[in-house]
Design a protein around this motif. Structure first.
Motif, PDB file in Angstrom:
ATOM      1  N   VAL A 116      37.793   6.343 -83.306  1.00  0.00           N
ATOM      2  CA  VAL A 116      38.088   7.783 -83.150  1.00  0.00           C
ATOM      3  C   VAL A 116      38.398   8.244 -84.600  1.00  0.00           C
ATOM      4  N   ILE A 117      37.837   9.429 -85.205  1.00  0.00           N
ATOM      5  CA  ILE A 117      38.054   9.761 -86.410  1.00  0.00           C
ATOM      6  C   ILE A 117      38.763  10.918 -86.486  1.00  0.00           C
ATOM      7  N   ALA A 118      39.729  11.318 -87.120  1.00  0.00           N
ATOM      8  CA  ALA A 118      40.434  12.462 -87.298  1.00  0.00           C
ATOM      9  C   ALA A 118      39.833  13.221 -88.607  1.00  0.00           C
ATOM     10  N   ALA A 119      39.627  14.415 -88.426  1.00  0.00           N
ATOM     11  CA  ALA A 119      38.989  15.456 -89.480  1.00  0.00           C
ATOM     12  C   ALA A 119      40.190  16.582 -89.774  1.00  0.00           C
ATOM     13  N   VAL A 120      40.897  16.459 -90.854  1.00  0.00           N
ATOM     14  CA  VAL A 120      41.958  17.244 -91.183  1.00  0.00           C
ATOM     15  C   VAL A 120      41.797  18.123 -92.497  1.00  0.00           C
ATOM     16  N   GLU A 121      41.808  19.646 -92.131  1.00  0.00           N
ATOM     17  CA  GLU A 121      41.708  20.321 -93.209  1.00  0.00           C
ATOM     18  C   GLU A 121      42.993  21.210 -93.931  1.00  0.00           C
ATOM     19  N   SER A 122      44.010  20.958 -93.013  1.00  0.00           N
ATOM     20  CA  SER A 122      45.083  21.544 -93.398  1.00  0.00           C
ATOM     21  C   SER A 122      46.353  20.960 -93.222  1.00  0.00           C
ATOM     22  N   LEU A 123      47.599  21.452 -92.543  1.00  0.00           N
ATOM     23  CA  LEU A 123      48.753  20.470 -92.664  1.00  0.00           C
ATOM     24  C   LEU A 123      48.799  19.590 -91.356  1.00  0.00           C
ATOM     25  N   ALA A 124      49.041  18.442 -91.575  1.00  0.00           N
ATOM     26  CA  ALA A 124      49.242  17.588 -90.248  1.00  0.00           C
ATOM     27  C   ALA A 124      50.781  17.137 -90.574  1.00  0.00           C
ATOM     28  N   THR A 125      51.545  17.580 -89.608  1.00  0.00           N
ATOM     29  CA  THR A 125      53.258  17.526 -89.717  1.00  0.00           C
ATOM     30  C   THR A 125      53.738  16.573 -88.548  1.00  0.00           C
ATOM     31  N   ALA A 126      54.766  15.582 -88.694  1.00  0.00           N
ATOM     32  CA  ALA A 126      55.537  15.160 -87.512  1.00  0.00           C
ATOM     33  C   ALA A 126      54.407  14.402 -86.671  1.00  0.00           C
ATOM     34  N   ALA A 127      54.459  14.630 -85.284  1.00  0.00           N
ATOM     35  CA  ALA A 127      53.582  14.187 -84.485  1.00  0.00           C
ATOM     36  C   ALA A 127      51.947  14.751 -84.741  1.00  0.00           C
ATOM     37  N   GLY A 128      51.761  15.599 -85.604  1.00  0.00           N
ATOM     38  CA  GLY A 128      50.274  15.937 -85.985  1.00  0.00           C
ATOM     39  C   GLY A 128      49.939  14.717 -86.883  1.00  0.00           C
ATOM     40  N   CYS A 129      50.892  14.555 -87.862  1.00  0.00           N
ATOM     41  CA  CYS A 129      50.710  13.358 -88.680  1.00  0.00           C
ATOM     42  C   CYS A 129      50.373  12.015 -88.007  1.00  0.00           C
ATOM     43  N   GLN A 130      51.348  11.657 -86.950  1.00  0.00           N
ATOM     44  CA  GLN A 130      51.176  10.628 -86.165  1.00  0.00           C
ATOM     45  C   GLN A 130      50.035  10.537 -85.313  1.00  0.00           C
ATOM     46  N   LEU A 131      49.209  11.782 -85.027  1.00  0.00           N
ATOM     47  CA  LEU A 131      48.020  11.765 -84.277  1.00  0.00           C
ATOM     48  C   LEU A 131      46.823  11.196 -85.479  1.00  0.00           C
ATOM     49  N   VAL A 132      46.901  11.694 -86.606  1.00  0.00           N
ATOM     50  CA  VAL A 132      46.088  11.150 -87.619  1.00  0.00           C
ATOM     51  C   VAL A 132      46.353   9.718 -88.051  1.00  0.00           C
ATOM     52  N   ALA A 133      47.554   9.251 -88.182  1.00  0.00           N
ATOM     53  CA  ALA A 133      47.703   7.959 -88.185  1.00  0.00           C
ATOM     54  C   ALA A 133      46.974   6.983 -86.922  1.00  0.00           C
ATOM     55  N   SER A 134      47.163   7.515 -85.791  1.00  0.00           N
ATOM     56  CA  SER A 134      46.819   6.959 -84.530  1.00  0.00           C
ATOM     57  C   SER A 134      45.244   6.861 -84.746  1.00  0.00           C
ATOM     58  N   CYS A 135      44.628   7.415 -85.380  1.00  0.00           N
ATOM     59  CA  CYS A 135      43.201   7.357 -85.448  1.00  0.00           C
ATOM     60  C   CYS A 135      42.522   6.209 -86.058  1.00  0.00           C
ATOM     61  N   ASP A 136      41.447   5.817 -85.841  1.00  0.00           N
ATOM     62  CA  ASP A 136      40.910   4.789 -86.559  1.00  0.00           C
ATOM     63  C   ASP A 136      40.446   4.792 -88.086  1.00  0.00           C
ATOM     64  N   LEU A 137      40.200   6.176 -88.118  1.00  0.00           N
ATOM     65  CA  LEU A 137      39.781   6.459 -89.491  1.00  0.00           C
ATOM     66  C   LEU A 137      40.068   8.116 -89.876  1.00  0.00           C
ATOM     67  N   ALA A 138      40.155   8.520 -90.817  1.00  0.00           N
ATOM     68  CA  ALA A 138      40.439   9.839 -91.219  1.00  0.00           C
ATOM     69  C   ALA A 138      39.810  10.301 -92.246  1.00  0.00           C
ATOM     70  N   VAL A 139      39.188  11.716 -92.191  1.00  0.00           N
ATOM     71  CA  VAL A 139      38.515  12.413 -93.529  1.00  0.00           C
ATOM     72  C   VAL A 139      39.617  13.505 -93.710  1.00  0.00           C
ATOM     73  N   ALA A 140      39.820  13.966 -94.763  1.00  0.00           N
ATOM     74  CA  ALA A 140      40.688  15.193 -95.127  1.00  0.00           C
ATOM     75  C   ALA A 140      40.141  15.983 -96.115  1.00  0.00           C
ATOM     76  N   GLY A 141      40.123  16.980 -96.044  1.00  0.00           N
ATOM     77  CA  GLY A 141      39.480  18.076 -97.077  1.00  0.00           C
ATOM     78  C   GLY A 141      40.693  18.047 -98.182  1.00  0.00           C
ATOM     79  N   GLU A 142      40.331  18.541 -99.173  1.00  0.00           N
ATOM     80  CA  GLU A 142      41.013  18.290-100.502  1.00  0.00           C
ATOM     81  C   GLU A 142      42.333  19.171-100.367  1.00  0.00           C
TER      82      GLU A 142
END
Length: 273
Positions: A116-142
């Motif tokens: 599972v890969i998270a694709a994040v362009e904006s703010l990931a906060t609290a449980a939203g950040c938890q969701l990113v951390a729970s994914c196996d991989l993550a890609v973030a926009g700058e």
């Protein structure tokens, strides 16, 4: 793009969207008007979709992203939470149930056979950040940002802490949890919360590149490896090596390993089962 039946049936106002293409299922948190907050309905929708994907052999990888807006996800829906403080028990039973369901959904991501890969362009906060951390991989926009800001409102981010502490170095995790400060994508990369930082607007493209690479591999082998990775993390060194050796022995006997090694020696492309 071929769109899955799930996406085609999604009613107007659906809190979660799914589209499938090339063996990759993309799940989109679809509450932009509520900063993609993880409401009860959205948590349950994610759990149902992950259940369906786990048994879907056509899906080789999963991407989780948020509908365009100021937040990838702002975490739990504080309006829903506040509304239950008038319950006779001040919301205790509701809070226990909600957090239990959310924690179970996060664990589904870890236990899903597909990466599972998270694709994040904006703010990931609290449980939203938890969701990113729970994914196996993550890609973030700058321009993406991350935080666990519970300390600002008298609520330590204890459940996000579980995912953060298993992905970041201890002092990095504690820094985020104790200060509640928002970190930019570059710091998230340095801390190990994300794998790649790409130009703004290209996080989903970056996640799709990861997913395409993963989808070209033997799916049963990836499932074996993902499961073993998380299992051995919870073990001591000796037990971890013993467990990994048992897993690798079984993997060696599998058809895909025989085919892959044979293809390498014969200098040809493998034909996965």
């Amino acid at each position: 793009m071929q769109v899955s039946q799930t996406a085609q049936r999604a009613p107007e106002g659906a809190v979660l969207l799914r589209s499938d293409a090339g063996g990759v299922a993309t799940l989109t948190l679809n509450r932009p008007q509520a900063r993609n907050a993880l409401s009860e309905a959205l948590i349950d929708a994610l759990a149902r979709e992950l259940d369906a994907i786990a048994d879907d052999r056509t899906v080789k990888a999963v991407i989780v992203t948020g509908a365009p807006g100021p937040c990838f996800s702002s975490g739990h829906d504080l309006k829903e939470i506040t509304a239950r403080r008038s319950d006779p028990d001040r919301g205790r039973a509701y809070f226990e149930d909600l957090l239990g369901r959310c924690s179970a959904m996060m664990q589904q991501i870890v236990r899903l056979p597909q990466p599972v890969i998270a694709a994040v362009e904006s703010l990931a906060t609290a449980a939203g950040c938890q969701l990113v951390a729970s994914c196996d991989l993550a890609v973030a926009g700058e321009e993406a940002r991350f935080c666990t800001p519970g300390v600002h409102i008298g609520l330590f981010c204890s459940t996000p802490m579980v995912a953060l502490s298993r992905n970041l170095a201890r002092k990095h995790a504690m820094e985020m949890l104790l200060t509640g400060e928002t970190i930019p994508a570059a710091d998230a990369l340095r801390m190990g919360l994300v794998n790649r930082v790409v130009p703004a607007g290209h996080a989903l493209d970056g996640a799709k590149r990861f997913a395409a690479t993963i989808a070209s591999k033997a799916a049963p082998v990836l499932a074996i490896g993902k499961r073993a990775f998380y299992e051995q993390l919870e073990m001591g060194l000796t037990d971890a090596y013993a467990h990994a050796s048992r897993v690798m022995t079984e993997n060696m006997l599998a058809r895909d390993a025989e085919e892959g090694i044979g293809a390498f020696l014969e200098k040809r492309q493998p034909r996965w089962e």
